[in-house]
Motif scaffolding. Structure first.
Motif, PDB file in Angstrom:
ATOM      1  N   SER A  52       0.701  -1.193  -0.081  1.00 47.45           N
ATOM      2  CA  SER A  52       0.070  -0.003  -0.014  1.00 47.45           C
ATOM      3  C   SER A  52       0.831   1.362  -0.184  1.00 47.45           C
ATOM      4  CB  SER A  52      -0.957  -0.019   1.241  1.00 47.45           C
ATOM      5  OG  SER A  52      -0.209  -0.036   2.500  1.00 47.45           O
ATOM      6  N   ILE A  53       1.928   1.219   0.561  1.00 47.76           N
ATOM      7  CA  ILE A  53       2.838   2.495   0.792  1.00 47.76           C
ATOM      8  C   ILE A  53       3.525   2.731  -0.611  1.00 47.76           C
ATOM      9  CG2 ILE A  53       5.100   3.220   1.740  1.00 47.76           C
ATOM     10  CD1 ILE A  53       4.180   2.069   4.423  1.00 47.76           C
ATOM     11  N   TYR A  54       3.961   1.553  -1.164  1.00 49.30           N
ATOM     12  CA  TYR A  54       4.549   1.514  -2.646  1.00 49.30           C
ATOM     13  C   TYR A  54       3.507   2.245  -3.553  1.00 49.30           C
ATOM     14  CZ  TYR A  54       8.826  -0.755  -1.478  1.00 49.30           C
ATOM     15  OH  TYR A  54      10.317  -1.119  -1.005  1.00 49.30           O
ATOM     16  N   GLN A  55       2.359   1.658  -3.422  1.00 55.86           N
ATOM     17  CA  GLN A  55       1.263   2.154  -4.415  1.00 55.86           C
ATOM     18  C   GLN A  55       1.003   3.659  -4.371  1.00 55.86           C
ATOM     19  OE1 GLN A  55      -2.591   0.537  -3.369  1.00 55.86           O
ATOM     20  NE2 GLN A  55      -3.065   0.143  -5.338  1.00 55.86           N
ATOM     21  N   GLU A  56       1.040   4.008  -3.044  1.00 55.80           N
ATOM     22  CA  GLU A  56       0.798   5.593  -2.743  1.00 55.80           C
ATOM     23  C   GLU A  56       2.049   6.539  -3.498  1.00 55.80           C
ATOM     24  OE1 GLU A  56       0.950   7.744   1.423  1.00 55.80           O
ATOM     25  OE2 GLU A  56      -0.391   6.130   1.403  1.00 55.80           O
ATOM     26  N   GLU A  57       3.332   5.826  -3.246  1.00 56.60           N
ATOM     27  CA  GLU A  57       4.293   6.409  -4.156  1.00 56.60           C
ATOM     28  C   GLU A  57       4.355   6.375  -5.433  1.00 56.60           C
ATOM     29  OE1 GLU A  57       7.434   7.841  -2.732  1.00 56.60           O
ATOM     30  OE2 GLU A  57       5.858   8.097  -1.078  1.00 56.60           O
ATOM     31  N   ILE A  93      14.348  -1.045   5.752  1.00 63.52           N
ATOM     32  CA  ILE A  93      13.373  -0.913   4.643  1.00 63.52           C
ATOM     33  C   ILE A  93      14.588  -1.100   3.330  1.00 63.52           C
ATOM     34  CG2 ILE A  93      12.317   0.957   2.863  1.00 63.52           C
ATOM     35  CD1 ILE A  93      11.533   1.888   6.051  1.00 63.52           C
ATOM     36  N   ASN A  94      14.151  -1.876   2.377  1.00 59.96           N
ATOM     37  CA  ASN A  94      14.994  -2.226   1.283  1.00 59.96           C
ATOM     38  C   ASN A  94      14.915  -0.664   0.598  1.00 59.96           C
ATOM     39  OD1 ASN A  94      16.030  -2.802  -1.154  1.00 59.96           O
ATOM     40  ND2 ASN A  94      14.269  -3.822  -1.989  1.00 59.96           N
ATOM     41  N   ALA A  95      15.954   0.034   0.844  1.00 62.61           N
ATOM     42  CA  ALA A  95      16.037   1.472   0.168  1.00 62.61           C
ATOM     43  C   ALA A  95      15.968   1.492  -1.313  1.00 62.61           C
ATOM     44  CB  ALA A  95      17.311   2.391   0.823  1.00 62.61           C
ATOM     45  N   PRO A  96      16.691   0.608  -2.243  1.00 67.36           N
ATOM     46  CA  PRO A  96      16.546   0.740  -3.596  1.00 67.36           C
ATOM     47  C   PRO A  96      15.040   0.471  -4.124  1.00 67.36           C
ATOM     48  CG  PRO A  96      18.218  -0.375  -3.133  1.00 67.36           C
ATOM     49  CD  PRO A  96      17.708  -0.171  -1.583  1.00 67.36           C
ATOM     50  N   GLY A  97      14.239  -0.470  -3.044  1.00 64.82           N
ATOM     51  CA  GLY A  97      13.027  -0.818  -3.621  1.00 64.82           C
ATOM     52  C   GLY A  97      12.138   0.358  -3.483  1.00 64.82           C
ATOM     53  N   LEU A 130      11.480   1.774  -7.210  1.00 64.94           N
ATOM     54  CA  LEU A 130      10.752   1.013  -7.863  1.00 64.94           C
ATOM     55  C   LEU A 130       9.511   1.872  -8.239  1.00 64.94           C
ATOM     56  CD1 LEU A 130       9.679  -1.616  -8.925  1.00 64.94           C
ATOM     57  CD2 LEU A 130       8.680  -2.209  -6.673  1.00 64.94           C
ATOM     58  N   PRO A 131       8.925   2.791  -7.267  1.00 68.57           N
ATOM     59  CA  PRO A 131       7.920   3.623  -7.729  1.00 68.57           C
ATOM     60  C   PRO A 131       8.348   4.436  -8.835  1.00 68.57           C
ATOM     61  CG  PRO A 131       7.942   3.716  -5.305  1.00 68.57           C
ATOM     62  CD  PRO A 131       9.271   3.003  -5.902  1.00 68.57           C
ATOM     63  N   LYS A 132       9.418   4.916  -9.019  1.00 69.60           N
ATOM     64  CA  LYS A 132       9.799   5.875 -10.081  1.00 69.60           C
ATOM     65  C   LYS A 132       9.590   4.935 -11.399  1.00 69.60           C
ATOM     66  CE  LYS A 132      12.831   8.673  -7.257  1.00 69.60           C
ATOM     67  NZ  LYS A 132      11.736   9.357  -6.276  1.00 69.60           N
ATOM     68  N   VAL A 133      10.427   3.973 -11.530  1.00 68.34           N
ATOM     69  CA  VAL A 133      10.439   3.110 -12.465  1.00 68.34           C
ATOM     70  C   VAL A 133       9.202   2.545 -13.040  1.00 68.34           C
ATOM     71  CG1 VAL A 133      11.298   0.946 -13.534  1.00 68.34           C
ATOM     72  CG2 VAL A 133      12.803   2.095 -11.992  1.00 68.34           C
ATOM     73  N   THR A 134       8.068   2.291 -12.291  1.00 73.88           N
ATOM     74  CA  THR A 134       6.823   1.828 -12.468  1.00 73.88           C
ATOM     75  C   THR A 134       6.064   3.223 -12.869  1.00 73.88           C
ATOM     76  OG1 THR A 134       7.046   0.438 -10.521  1.00 73.88           O
ATOM     77  CG2 THR A 134       4.886   0.783 -11.617  1.00 73.88           C
ATOM     78  N   ALA A 135       6.145   4.377 -12.452  1.00 76.85           N
ATOM     79  CA  ALA A 135       5.527   5.275 -12.897  1.00 76.85           C
ATOM     80  C   ALA A 135       6.098   5.725 -14.142  1.00 76.85           C
ATOM     81  CB  ALA A 135       5.725   6.443 -11.942  1.00 76.85           C
ATOM     82  N   GLY A 136       7.121   5.787 -14.343  1.00 78.49           N
ATOM     83  CA  GLY A 136       8.011   6.089 -15.996  1.00 78.49           C
ATOM     84  C   GLY A 136       7.318   4.938 -16.870  1.00 78.49           C
ATOM     85  N   ILE A 137       7.364   3.946 -16.483  1.00 77.26           N
ATOM     86  CA  ILE A 137       6.831   2.791 -17.389  1.00 77.26           C
ATOM     87  C   ILE A 137       5.363   3.147 -17.711  1.00 77.26           C
ATOM     88  CG2 ILE A 137       6.203   0.535 -17.670  1.00 77.26           C
ATOM     89  CD1 ILE A 137       8.735  -0.327 -16.483  1.00 77.26           C
ATOM     90  N   ILE A 145      15.860   5.977 -18.466  1.00 74.46           N
ATOM     91  CA  ILE A 145      15.751   7.462 -17.639  1.00 74.46           C
ATOM     92  C   ILE A 145      15.597   7.163 -16.231  1.00 74.46           C
ATOM     93  CG2 ILE A 145      14.378   9.552 -17.268  1.00 74.46           C
ATOM     94  CD1 ILE A 145      13.617   9.061 -20.352  1.00 74.46           C
ATOM     95  N   THR A 146      14.896   6.359 -15.847  1.00 71.88           N
ATOM     96  CA  THR A 146      14.517   6.205 -14.374  1.00 71.88           C
ATOM     97  C   THR A 146      15.654   5.514 -13.590  1.00 71.88           C
ATOM     98  OG1 THR A 146      12.876   4.465 -14.926  1.00 71.88           O
ATOM     99  CG2 THR A 146      11.883   6.441 -14.313  1.00 71.88           C
ATOM    100  N   THR A 147      16.106   4.415 -14.381  1.00 67.61           N
ATOM    101  CA  THR A 147      17.172   3.497 -13.510  1.00 67.61           C
ATOM    102  C   THR A 147      18.215   4.029 -13.659  1.00 67.61           C
ATOM    103  OG1 THR A 147      17.495   2.090 -15.648  1.00 67.61           O
ATOM    104  CG2 THR A 147      15.888   1.314 -13.859  1.00 67.61           C
ATOM    105  N   VAL A 148      18.924   4.653 -14.811  1.00 72.99           N
ATOM    106  CA  VAL A 148      20.319   5.153 -14.965  1.00 72.99           C
ATOM    107  C   VAL A 148      20.390   6.395 -13.912  1.00 72.99           C
ATOM    108  CG1 VAL A 148      21.792   6.692 -16.532  1.00 72.99           C
ATOM    109  CG2 VAL A 148      20.708   4.373 -17.302  1.00 72.99           C
ATOM    110  N   SER A 149      19.432   7.247 -13.882  1.00 71.00           N
ATOM    111  CA  SER A 149      19.143   8.303 -13.076  1.00 71.00           C
ATOM    112  C   SER A 149      19.483   7.972 -11.349  1.00 71.00           C
ATOM    113  CB  SER A 149      18.112   9.304 -13.459  1.00 71.00           C
ATOM    114  OG  SER A 149      18.053   9.595 -14.635  1.00 71.00           O
ATOM    115  N   ALA A 150      18.441   6.895 -11.062  1.00 72.36           N
ATOM    116  CA  ALA A 150      18.326   6.503  -9.893  1.00 72.36           C
ATOM    117  C   ALA A 150      19.792   5.869  -9.458  1.00 72.36           C
ATOM    118  CB  ALA A 150      17.482   5.534  -9.706  1.00 72.36           C
ATOM    119  N   TYR A 151      20.355   5.275 -10.208  1.00 72.47           N
ATOM    120  CA  TYR A 151      21.679   4.702 -10.131  1.00 72.47           C
ATOM    121  C   TYR A 151      22.736   5.763  -9.817  1.00 72.47           C
ATOM    122  CZ  TYR A 151      26.562   2.716 -11.038  1.00 72.47           C
ATOM    123  OH  TYR A 151      27.562   2.187 -10.705  1.00 72.47           O
TER     124      TYR A 151
END
Lengths: 249, 244
Positions: free
Chosen positions: B24-29, B124-128, B132-139, B199-205
């Motif tokens: 639910s928290i990830y969904q909100e993000e 908390i798994n910080a990368p996740g 993850l919300p940024k990648v999902t939103a981007g896709i 875009i999302t993963t390279v920038s996040a890296y």
């Protein structure tokens, strides 16, 4: 209780920790002191798992932390609270959401219970009613107190504080020290404070570990620290004119 | 060095796609990021798209000097160029600058101010949680932006073509509707999804492994944009080669 045994850590050729062993008891604030570059923060980061030590062991009440993977450490991590030097509050969240964050992630409390818990911890750090303020609207001392509130929200068994007094005026520093000491005693928490603030040492230093060149150089209490013959420790303790003057008196 | 970073990038992605602690928290993000990435970029994408279409039409008309080639071809060329290349690629390059720098600086600032350490201490798994919300939103949002861009670009082309007298409205529409291959839209969507991931993963890296202070956050942000742009162009060529 936390036990560390022969902790060693290097960054490239620079050996920062050279085999440190110590025991940290519940209900007691242990202060790790030492000059800049002595390895205080690295030791704390090895203890909480932010750095992986090259060798040695960290055990939390007999549970070996160092040999566990990230996922296996989660149960122990839920029992750890940490106050960071920069407070590390989430900028995009208000005070209330910062404190709610670990509760939302890991607790099974109802919404009302979580809200009560937030209000309780905020009251405990003398910030009642500041729920909706954002970190950018808080002073340095308030940020530290919110950091403490977030750290104790989950009722931790172990509390780590990295330079809790840095950037604070002496009066606020004392307030933060007293708060840490009270919370430690009230909840029988094993508290470890990394500091180089001599006011903290003299105020709440029931158990002090002095690090020098990556080694445990001295261990004792604030009662013993002024009468030791340890040269390096004396140089550290009496580096300020204030301490020198006080001792002469 | 390149392999070292690529390996580290793959390991980061492995952590990103771990099971979320609380969905639910990830969904909100994800919803928050969708608003940031999608609605936040709609304005600039709209403006750019209209001009892309307009310029494509005017320049195509300028090059078609032979009387043997019907003017309706202008509509077809504008349509295919827009769908196949201009909308997905140029929009993604612009988004790399807008979203990529924002992601890198946001995560980089969290790194240097110990907020990521705070997440990890909490278990908390910080990368996740952060990526993850940024990648999902981007896709989800980048293909939508590309679709909007395609429509606006063709509209821009229509307006510029008819306003300048290079082509009549009927000729342009005839060109648009003649010999349309729907597979070009599939290619545009494949590109949009691929570019969104880049875009999302390279920038996040770049943001996640920032080390230092404000200066390094700025450098990470710049690197994120530059590397994303190069990766987008390379991926663009590979997709074109494979699918056309």
């Amino acid at each position: 209780m936390i036990d560390i045994t022969d902790i060693r850590k290097s960054f490239g050729d620079n050996q920062v920790l050279k085999g440190i062993s110590a025991t940290f008891k519940p209900g007691v604030s242990t202060l790790i002191i030492g000059g800049s570059g002595s390895g205080k923060t690295t030791l704390m980061k090895c203890m909480v798992g932010l750095h992986q030590p090259d060798s040695g062991m960290v055990t939390y009440d007999g549970r070996d932390f160092t040999s566990l993977s990230f996922d296996e450490r989660i149960d122990i991590r839920k029992e750890i609270g940490m106050l960071f030097q920069s407070s590390a509050l989430f900028d995009s969240m208000c005070v209330e959401k910062n404190i709610l964050f670990p509760l939302n992630m890991f607790s099974d409390m109802s919404k009302a219970e979580k809200k009560d818990r937030v209000n309780f911890v905020l009251e405990r750090v003398n910030l009642a009613g500041k729920n909706k303020l954002f970190p950018a609207e808080l002073s340095g001392g308030m940020k530290k107190r919110v950091g403490i509130a977030r750290a104790i929200a989950m009722n931790p068994k172990y509390l780590f504080c990295d330079e809790p007094n840095s950037g604070l005026d002496p009066k606020t520093s004392i307030l933060i020290d007293e708060l840490i000491q009270e919370i430690t005693a009230e909840n029988n928490i094993t508290t470890i404070v990394v500091t180089h603030d001599m006011n903290s040492v003299m105020g709440i230093g029931e158990h002090i570990i002095f690090l020098h060149q990556g080694q445990k150089w001295w261990e004792g209490s604030n009662q013993q620290i002024t009468s030791t013959n340890n040269k390096e420790l004396n140089e550290f303790v009496f580096a300020t004119k204030l301490m020198e003057t006080l001792l002469k008196k | 060095m390149l392999f070292y970073h690529f390996g580290k990038y793959i390991l980061l992605l492995k952590s990103v796609f771990k099971k979320p602690e609380k969905f639910s928290i990830y969904q909100e993000e994800i919803f928050r990021e969708m608003v940031d990435i999608g609605l936040g970029s709609l304005g600039i994408i709209s403006i750019i798209s209209v001009f892309i279409g307009a310029v494509t039409t005017v320049q195509t008309a300028f090059q078609l000097v032979s009387d043997l080639i019907p003017k309706s071809v202008i509509g077809g060329i504008t349509r295919d160029s827009t769908i196949l290349e201009l909308s997905p690629t140029i929009c993604s390059l612009v988004l790399a600058g807008k979203i990529g720098s924002s992601i890198a600086s946001q995560i980089g600032t969290m790194r240097v101010t110990e907020q990521i350490d705070a997440l990890e201490i909490m278990g908390i798994n910080a990368p996740g949680y952060l990526i993850l919300p940024k990648v999902t939103a981007g896709i989800i949002m980048v293909p939508m932006l590309v679709i909007v861009s395609i429509f606006l670009s063709i509209t821009g082309g229509y307006l510029a073509g008819t306003a300048s007298g290079a082509v009549t409205a009927a000729e342009f529409v005839q060109g648009l509707t003649t010999n349309f291959n729907p597979f070009t839209v599939t290619i545009a969507m494949v590109k949009a999804v691929t570019f969104a991931i880049i875009i999302t993963t390279v920038s996040a890296y770049q943001g996640f492994y920032t080390d230092g202070g404000a200066l390094e956050v700025g450098q990470a942000s710049t690197k994120a944009v530059v590397i994303s742009c190069i990766a987008i162009l390379a991926a663009d060529y590979i997709i074109a080669q494979l699918l056309l």
